[in-house]
Design a protein around this motif. Structure first.
Motif, mmCIF file in Angstrom:
data_model
loop_
_atom_site.group_PDB
_atom_site.id
_atom_site.type_symbol
_atom_site.label_atom_id
_atom_site.label_comp_id
_atom_site.label_asym_id
_atom_site.label_seq_id
_atom_site.Cartn_x
_atom_site.Cartn_y
_atom_site.Cartn_z
ATOM 1 N N ILE A 1 -34.291 -80.143 50.936
ATOM 2 C CA ILE A 1 -34.267 -80.952 49.716
ATOM 3 C C ILE A 1 -35.136 -80.297 48.656
ATOM 4 O O ILE A 1 -36.209 -79.769 48.954
ATOM 5 C CB ILE A 1 -34.793 -82.371 50.006
ATOM 6 N N ILE A 2 -34.672 -80.337 47.413
ATOM 7 C CA ILE A 2 -35.466 -79.904 46.268
ATOM 8 C C ILE A 2 -35.939 -81.163 45.555
ATOM 9 O O ILE A 2 -35.132 -82.043 45.244
ATOM 10 C CB ILE A 2 -34.634 -79.049 45.300
ATOM 11 N N LYS A 3 -37.225 -81.260 45.301
ATOM 12 C CA LYS A 3 -37.766 -82.389 44.559
ATOM 13 C C LYS A 3 -38.413 -81.874 43.285
ATOM 14 O O LYS A 3 -39.225 -80.953 43.326
ATOM 15 C CB LYS A 3 -38.774 -83.172 45.399
ATOM 16 N N MET A 4 -38.058 -82.482 42.158
ATOM 17 C CA MET A 4 -38.682 -82.154 40.885
ATOM 18 C C MET A 4 -39.421 -83.390 40.401
ATOM 19 O O MET A 4 -38.827 -84.459 40.252
ATOM 20 C CB MET A 4 -37.635 -81.699 39.858
ATOM 21 N N ILE A 5 -40.723 -83.231 40.179
ATOM 22 C CA ILE A 5 -41.577 -84.355 39.801
ATOM 23 C C ILE A 5 -42.364 -83.995 38.541
ATOM 24 O O ILE A 5 -42.435 -82.831 38.143
ATOM 25 C CB ILE A 5 -42.547 -84.723 40.936
ATOM 26 N N THR A 6 -42.989 -84.995 37.938
ATOM 27 C CA THR A 6 -43.790 -84.779 36.736
ATOM 28 C C THR A 6 -45.165 -84.239 37.111
ATOM 29 O O THR A 6 -45.612 -84.396 38.254
ATOM 30 C CB THR A 6 -43.967 -86.078 35.957
ATOM 31 N N PRO A 7 -45.874 -83.622 36.157
ATOM 32 C CA PRO A 7 -47.246 -83.180 36.450
ATOM 33 C C PRO A 7 -48.149 -84.321 36.926
ATOM 34 O O PRO A 7 -48.954 -84.140 37.850
ATOM 35 C CB PRO A 7 -47.720 -82.612 35.116
ATOM 36 N N ALA A 8 -48.001 -85.493 36.322
ATOM 37 C CA ALA A 8 -48.826 -86.638 36.737
ATOM 38 C C ALA A 8 -48.537 -87.021 38.186
ATOM 39 O O ALA A 8 -49.453 -87.343 38.959
ATOM 40 C CB ALA A 8 -48.570 -87.829 35.817
ATOM 41 N N GLU A 9 -47.268 -86.959 38.566
ATOM 42 C CA GLU A 9 -46.909 -87.297 39.941
ATOM 43 C C GLU A 9 -47.411 -86.231 40.909
ATOM 44 O O GLU A 9 -47.787 -86.536 42.042
ATOM 45 C CB GLU A 9 -45.391 -87.457 40.057
ATOM 46 N N ALA A 10 -47.418 -84.961 40.455
ATOM 47 C CA ALA A 10 -47.945 -83.887 41.307
ATOM 48 C C ALA A 10 -49.423 -84.116 41.613
ATOM 49 O O ALA A 10 -49.875 -83.906 42.740
ATOM 50 C CB ALA A 10 -47.748 -82.536 40.624
ATOM 51 N N VAL A 11 -50.152 -84.560 40.611
ATOM 52 C CA VAL A 11 -51.578 -84.849 40.814
ATOM 53 C C VAL A 11 -51.749 -86.030 41.750
ATOM 54 O O VAL A 11 -52.564 -86.006 42.685
ATOM 55 C CB VAL A 11 -52.272 -85.111 39.463
ATOM 56 N N ARG A 12 -50.954 -87.089 41.525
ATOM 57 C CA ARG A 12 -51.078 -88.299 42.337
ATOM 58 C C ARG A 12 -50.650 -88.056 43.783
ATOM 59 O O ARG A 12 -51.331 -88.444 44.725
ATOM 60 C CB ARG A 12 -50.219 -89.415 41.737
ATOM 61 N N ARG A 13 -49.519 -87.376 43.961
ATOM 62 C CA ARG A 13 -48.939 -87.253 45.293
ATOM 63 C C ARG A 13 -49.594 -86.158 46.129
ATOM 64 O O ARG A 13 -49.778 -86.307 47.337
ATOM 65 C CB ARG A 13 -47.436 -86.983 45.180
#
Length: 288
Positions: free
Chosen positions: A214-226
């Protein structure tokens, strides 16, 4: 057509150091191989997919890209001028010419089909030729991320059980993580690389479900949170590959390798994570 993940390209300054690092993680690496256009690689072969550790070894051999010709060497050379990390995501192919025609029909920015051969060293030391046909597809909004399909013409020489056996019991790539300010803006691009029903919008992010991974594309804010990646200053403002996760049968064994070799990491219930600053610019996850 839906296309599974074939391999990831991790672009680094020092190939020997990077290969040694992955061996410290419990992986088996293939012998160093040489491309005819100025890059060298080592591979980590998994169950039907692989990780390509890549460096620019002979800059004088790298040719510039042209209007209809994608330059693998030039792209990765420019990538390395900014940072180390994951530069490319590759999909499997059984017919590169047909892939190219499909991409053209769907309006993707594509290039001439590219065929090449190189020598590979087998586990018994013999040198044999392997050959590949590549079809590149890019999006001008993602100058730091490239995609292509890879058709193998000598898989009997490429895949070897000795190279696919790893002490850390890793077998598969589960996910590739990308970061972008507006992930949904790229749903159309991924729908053309795969199929429209492969792409799922999930809140502020999206997922692309392939036959293998799976490829997941997330926002910078979500990268920090997750993922706890507090500092994204080393990454570009355009979309980029943050990292990837793999499946292991023995998470405790992975932890032993990390501890023995004093590699900084985080451990959760069924997950071990290496941050980009400790793993050649790419986040690496092991899931048990």
């Amino acid at each position: 057509m839906k296309r599974g993940i074939d391999h990831l390209v991790l672009c680094v300054n020092d190939l020997e150091d990077c290969a040694a690092f992955y061996r410290q993680l419990g992986f088996t690496t293939t012998p160093r191989a040489r491309h005819p256009w100025g890059t060298d690689n080592c591979l980590i072969q998994l169950a039907g997919s692989f990780i390509e550790l890549l460096t620019v070894s002979r800059p004088a051999l790298i040719s510039a890209a042209e209007k209809t010709t994608f330059s693998f060497g030039a792209f990765n050379q420019q990538f390395l001028s900014r940072r180390q990390g994951m530069s490319m995501l590759v999909f499997e192919s059984t017919d590169a010419a047909a892939d190219r025609e499909e991409f053209i029909a769907r309006g993707l920015p594509i290039y001439d089909k590219f065929y090449f051969e190189r020598q590979a060293r087998l586990p018994d030391g013999r040198q044999v030729p392997v050959a590949f046909s590549l079809v590149f597809a890019t999006d001008p909004r993602m100058p730091q991320a490239a995609f292509f399909c890879c058709q193998q013409h000598a898989p009997q020489y490429f895949w070897k059980a000795e190279y696919q056996s790893h002490a850390n019991t890793v077998e598969n790539i589960l996910e590739v993580i990308m970061v972008a300010e507006s992930p949904d803006a790229f749903s159309g691009f991924f729908a053309k690389l795969q199929e429209p029903d492969s792409v799922v919008i999930e809140g502020s992010g999206l997922s692309v479900h392939t036959p293998r991974g799976i490829i997941k594309m997330i926002t910078p804010a979500e990268a920090v949170r997750r993922y706890g990646v507090a500092d994204l200053s080393d990454f570009p403002n355009s979309p980029f590959f943050l990292g990837f996760s793999m499946q292991t049968h023995d998470l405790g064994l992975v932890a032993e390798y990390l501890s023995k070799n004093r590699i900084p990491h985080e451990r959760f219930n069924r997950l071990i994570r290496l941050h980009p600053k400790n793993a050649f610019g790419v986040m690496v996850e092991f899931q048990g």
